[in-house]
Design an enzyme around this catalytic site. Structure first.
Site, PDB file in Angstrom:
ATOM      1  CD  GLU A 111     -10.043   4.975   0.750  1.00  0.00           C
ATOM      2  OE1 GLU A 111      -9.748   6.177   0.549  1.00  0.00           O
ATOM      3  OE2 GLU A 111      -9.386   4.026   0.291  1.00  0.00           O
ATOM      4  CE  LYS A 118      -4.493  -1.492   1.159  1.00  0.00           C
ATOM      5  NZ  LYS A 118      -4.394  -2.855   1.703  1.00  0.00           N
ATOM      6  CB  SER A 170      -0.122  -8.117  -1.139  1.00  0.00           C
ATOM      7  OG  SER A 170      -0.916  -8.963  -0.332  1.00  0.00           O
TER       8      SER A 170
HETATM    9  C1  LIG Z   1      -5.243  -3.912   1.232  1.00  0.00           C
HETATM   10  C2  LIG Z   1      -4.514  -5.184   1.006  1.00  0.00           C
HETATM   11  C3  LIG Z   1      -4.818  -6.055  -0.062  1.00  0.00           C
HETATM   12  C4  LIG Z   1      -5.963  -5.839  -1.016  1.00  0.00           C
HETATM   13  O1  LIG Z   1      -5.922  -4.658  -1.752  1.00  0.00           O
HETATM   14  P1  LIG Z   1      -5.596  -4.625  -3.306  1.00  0.00           P
HETATM   15  O2  LIG Z   1      -5.933  -3.229  -3.689  1.00  0.00           O
HETATM   16  O3  LIG Z   1      -6.456  -5.631  -3.988  1.00  0.00           O
HETATM   17  O4  LIG Z   1      -4.161  -4.942  -3.479  1.00  0.00           O
HETATM   18  C5  LIG Z   1      -4.041  -7.190  -0.242  1.00  0.00           C
HETATM   19  N1  LIG Z   1      -3.027  -7.485   0.605  1.00  0.00           N
HETATM   20  C6  LIG Z   1      -2.705  -6.687   1.645  1.00  0.00           C
HETATM   21  C7  LIG Z   1      -1.575  -7.074   2.524  1.00  0.00           C
HETATM   22  C8  LIG Z   1      -3.433  -5.512   1.888  1.00  0.00           C
HETATM   23  O5  LIG Z   1      -3.109  -4.728   2.931  1.00  0.00           O
END
Ligand SMILES: *Cc1c(COP(=O)(O)O)cnc(C)c1O
Length: 385
Positions: free
Chosen positions: A109, A87, A368
């Site tokens: 948000e 993020k 992610s």
């Molecule tokens: C917010 C989040 C997501 C999902 O958001 P995307 O916009 O689909 O990437 C996925 N993994 C983590 C660790 C997150 O914090």
């Protein structure tokens, strides 16, 4: 690919009141002007390296590969970024836009709090005033994240309108923006929303595949057979796919939770000011969803993913909560990497896929985020099981 500006085939667009449209048009113009500006790019590269710690490793998960038996599994380690997920890539890009547009105040948000914490972090560093809108229900469930944001100097506004959830927080943030656009920048957290947000978020998340493409070519001498990423709104996935979209031999695979299968069961509809696949109930309202991974809990999906599904360029699959939990434990035990529950969905599918491919092929799976935030929840879930 984009037929009309802000559209991906029939998806995307900007369905908002005229006052907001004016603000979005100005944002679009400023973004287009700045994104290729040499000084802006140099500044972004500086913060990516010095503050986030990029580039992130493309790690060969040898133990996981042995267990799956098949193609080599590489992990793109977005969990190692400062604040623990992808993020921050988008947050830093947008906060630099805000700075160059002369904004003094940033609003955002947040649902579970991950995007709010990343935004509060960057605002602390840039000395910007920060207001985070969060549904009242979410502030109760995520009290520690509310405290984190406050520790970082942000003001958290609990929204008790509607159902007190993410959608209501987004509505409040847009209302604030319309009122205060001369001083305020709205920093949106995923590849969703009216144009130009999906385009802006993709631009800043594309660093993931810009790096991974170079890294895999260096390690393997050829492109991967597939790139796999989890999908909430779709920002880490679109960033992971971006630099491979024109490489037809590379499969692009988005992994959704079985409990919020927007791509499997959704229909084209309008949601939050743009058109995408949406999960609707019988009355035609967005369906409430529930995933163990809060970040994947969204009844819509980014417009470009909707288009990539429609054209067949990308594939979208489902993973159950049980499968994600198993992958969460497996990656922890076999590689010493505790992933976010969101990422565990992608890891689960990547293991399945690897088993079907030959050993001289490779798969890239985006981790992610890190799993520290989920350890307590997993503890409770396993205790019950
Ligand atoms: C917010 C989040 C997501 C999902 O958001 P995307 O916009 O689909 O990437 C996925 N993994 C983590 C660790 C997150 O914090």
């Amino acid at each position: 690919m984009t037929e009309t500006k802000g559209y991906f085939g029939q998806f995307g667009g900007s369905f908002v009141p005229p006052a907001l449209q004016q603000v979005l048009t100005r944002l679009d113009e400023e973004f287009e002007r700045l994104k290729d500006d040499a000084a802006f790019k140099a500044e972004l590269a500086y913060y990516y390296k010095e503050y986030i710690g990029r580039q992130s490793p493309l790690y060969f998960a040898e133990n996981l590969t042995k267990q799956a038996g098949g193609a080599k599994i590489y992990l793109k380690r977005e969990d190692l970024n400062h604040t623990g997920s992808h993020k921050i890539n988008n947050v830093l890009g947008q906060i630099l836009l805000a700075k160059h547009m002369g904004a003094k105040r940033v609003i955002a948000e947040t649902g579970a709090g991950q995007h709010g914490v990343a935004t509060a972090t960057a605002c602390a560093m840039f000395g910007m005033e920060c207001v985070v809108y969060m549904g009242l229900e979410d502030t109760k469930r995520q009290a520690l994240n509310v405290f984190r944001m406050e520790l970082l100097g942000a003001k958290v506004v609990a929204v008790d309108k509607g159902q007190g959830r993410l959608k209501d927080a987004v509505d409040e943030a847009f209302a604030d923006l319309v009122e205060n656009y001369e001083t305020t920048f709205y920093l949106l957290g995923s590849a969703v929303g009216p144009h130009p947000f999906p385009t802006i978020v993709k631009h800043f998340q594309s660093v993931i595949s810009e790096e991974s493409r170079e890294q895999i070519l260096q390690k393997e001498g050829k492109l991967p057979a597939a790139v796999v990423a989890c999908i909430g709104g779709g920002s880490n996935a679109i960033g992971s796919f971006a630099n491979y979209i024109t490489d037809e031999g590379v499969r692009l695979i988005g992994v959704e939770p079985h409990e919020a299968p927007t791509m499997r069961d959704g229909v084209p509809a309008e949601l939050h000011g743009f058109k995408c696949y949406v999960l609707l109930d019988e009355e035609g309202n967005p369906q409430p969803t529930y995933s163990i991974a809060a970040g994947l809990d969204y009844p819509g999906v980014g417009p470009e993913h909707s288009y990539l599904k429609h054209t067949g360029r990308a594939e979208y699959v489902n993973v159950t909560a049980e499968q994600a939990l198993a992958a969460f434990q497996l990656l922890s035990k076999s590689e010493g990497i505790i992933p976010a529950l969101e990422s565990a969905h992608a890891v689960s599918y990547a293991m399945e896929l690897a088993a079907t491919l030959p050993a001289d092929e490779s798969i890239i799976v985006t981790v992610s985020g890190r799993g520290d935030k989920d350890v307590e929840q997993v503890f409770e879930l396993l205790k019950k099981a």
